[in-house]
Scaffold this active site. Structure first.
Site, mmCIF file in Angstrom:
data_model
loop_
_atom_site.group_PDB
_atom_site.id
_atom_site.type_symbol
_atom_site.label_atom_id
_atom_site.label_comp_id
_atom_site.label_asym_id
_atom_site.label_seq_id
_atom_site.Cartn_x
_atom_site.Cartn_y
_atom_site.Cartn_z
ATOM 1 N N LYS A 164 -14.577 -7.781 -6.307
ATOM 2 C CA LYS A 164 -14.586 -8.018 -5.175
ATOM 3 C C LYS A 164 -16.108 -8.155 -4.916
ATOM 4 O O LYS A 164 -16.958 -7.401 -5.279
ATOM 5 C CB LYS A 164 -13.879 -6.997 -4.342
ATOM 6 C CG LYS A 164 -12.672 -6.747 -4.204
ATOM 7 C CD LYS A 164 -12.580 -5.510 -3.194
ATOM 8 C CE LYS A 164 -10.898 -5.107 -3.458
ATOM 9 N NZ LYS A 164 -10.403 -3.725 -2.493
ATOM 10 N N LYS B 191 0.748 -1.211 -0.084
ATOM 11 C CA LYS B 191 0.105 -0.054 -0.079
ATOM 12 C C LYS B 191 0.841 1.076 0.075
ATOM 13 O O LYS B 191 1.831 1.267 0.655
ATOM 14 C CB LYS B 191 -0.952 0.166 1.209
ATOM 15 C CG LYS B 191 -1.903 -1.225 1.452
ATOM 16 C CD LYS B 191 -3.109 -1.006 0.333
ATOM 17 C CE LYS B 191 -4.014 -2.221 0.607
ATOM 18 N NZ LYS B 191 -5.299 -2.139 -0.263
#
Length: 326
Positions: free
Chosen positions: A245, A149
């Site tokens: 997702k 990230k």
């Protein structure tokens, strides 16, 4: 008639999960259960604050459709009953599980697959100082793929530190909408030189139209920009891959349709997840078959997983046992 129940569960994380928008120390999930004729179907979803969801709101959405669920609604009808999101995901996956158990077959058979193969997931390195991210990368250097990230244009040093700490791992960088277009154009060549294989959602979803016509030196993947088939055409003009997702699509039913349409348009697939238990990952393993990138590491980030959970050796995830899901 069927019986429906839903509850909130909290699962502590082994370490804080930090992205550009904030940090969390536990996974808050909603589990829906549908019982009919002695069979139980379960689905797990994650209410996502970035999309205006709360656990109590998801429970309210589920409660609102209780009469239809207990009357025996079909999965297809559920798609028009609730919008995409966590509530529909929990119910849709519970209906898949229930249908499989009632039919005495595995859920992937219902989805048209003859078998389910193991898949290799990436492992996520949370946002932090370069030395912290490098330490986490060294601890996981034997994994085949790491996803790190970043929180802005100044995080190139962190990417370099991770690359040095785990030189054999394939790298994905996830910006979670934290970059501007100017940032992207400056960073992309350096990320390519660091052998980053994929850059996920570099720009805010509302601003990614500037990607049309941009020739990136690194593959770009849509995440926040893609929820259902409704955004797919725009994404196809801006990205080479899309991250699907279940919590965004509102369940496996829409996710399968989205994946098929994305493939038909020539897009690559990444199958992702929110931080959750094996119960949330299990349906996504059907989607993950043949995907270019798999990010289903949610259970690896928890202090403990549910029992039974998925069997995960290193980064290799085996098909779910029927006692878990499907």
């Amino acid at each position: 008639m069927a019986g429906l129940s839903a509850r909130v569960e909290r699962w502590p994380l082994a370490a804080a999960f930090v992205i550009s928008r904030g940090a969390k120390t536990e996974a808050e999930v909603v589990v829906a259960e549908i019982i009919q004729d002695g069979h139980r179907g379960r689905g797990e979803a994650v209410p996502y604050a970035h999309y205006g969801e709360t656990a109590s709101g998801v429970l309210s959405e589920i409660e609102d459709v209780r009469p239809r669920i207990e009357a025996g609604i079909a999965r297809g009808a559920l798609q028009g009953l609730l919008p995409p999101g966590a509530a529909r995901n929990a119910l849709d996956c519970a209906l898949w599980d229930l249908e499989a158990k009632q039919a005495g077959v595995r859920a992937w058979t219902l989805a048209g697959r003859t078998r389910l193969d193991p898949v290799k997931t990436c492992f996520t390195i949370s946002l932090g100082a370069p030395e912290e991210m490098a330490e986490a990368a060294r601890a996981n250097a034997r994994r085949p793929m790491l996803k790190l990230k970043i929180g802005g244009p100044d995080d190139l040093a962190a990417v370099a530190a991770v690359h040095a700490a785990a030189p054999r791992a394939r790298l994905i960088v996830d910006a979670n909408e934290a970059l501007s277009f100017d940032d992207l154009r400056r960073l992309a060549p350096d990320l390519a030189r660091l052998d980053v294989k994929l850059l996920e959602q570099p720009l805010p979803a509302a601003e990614d139209e500037v990607l049309e016509g941009y020739e990136s030196p690194i593959a770009l993947c849509a995440d926040e920009s893609l929820h259902t088939r409704g955004e797919l055409a725009a994404c196809a003009r801006r990205y080479g891959l899309v991250n699907i997702k279940l919590d965004k699509t509102g369940g496996l039913t829409e996710a399968l349709a989205l994946a098929a349409e994305a493939r038909a348009m020539g897009l690559g697939l990444m199958i992702g997840c929110m931080v959750a238990t094996s119960l949330a990952m299990a349906p996504a393993l059907i989607l993950a078959q043949g995907a270019e990138f798999v990010d289903l590491d949610g259970p690896l980030l928890l202090v403990r997983d549910r029992e039974p959970g998925l069997a995960i050796t290193g980064s290799l995830i085996e098909p779910p046992p029927a006692a878990l899901w499907g």
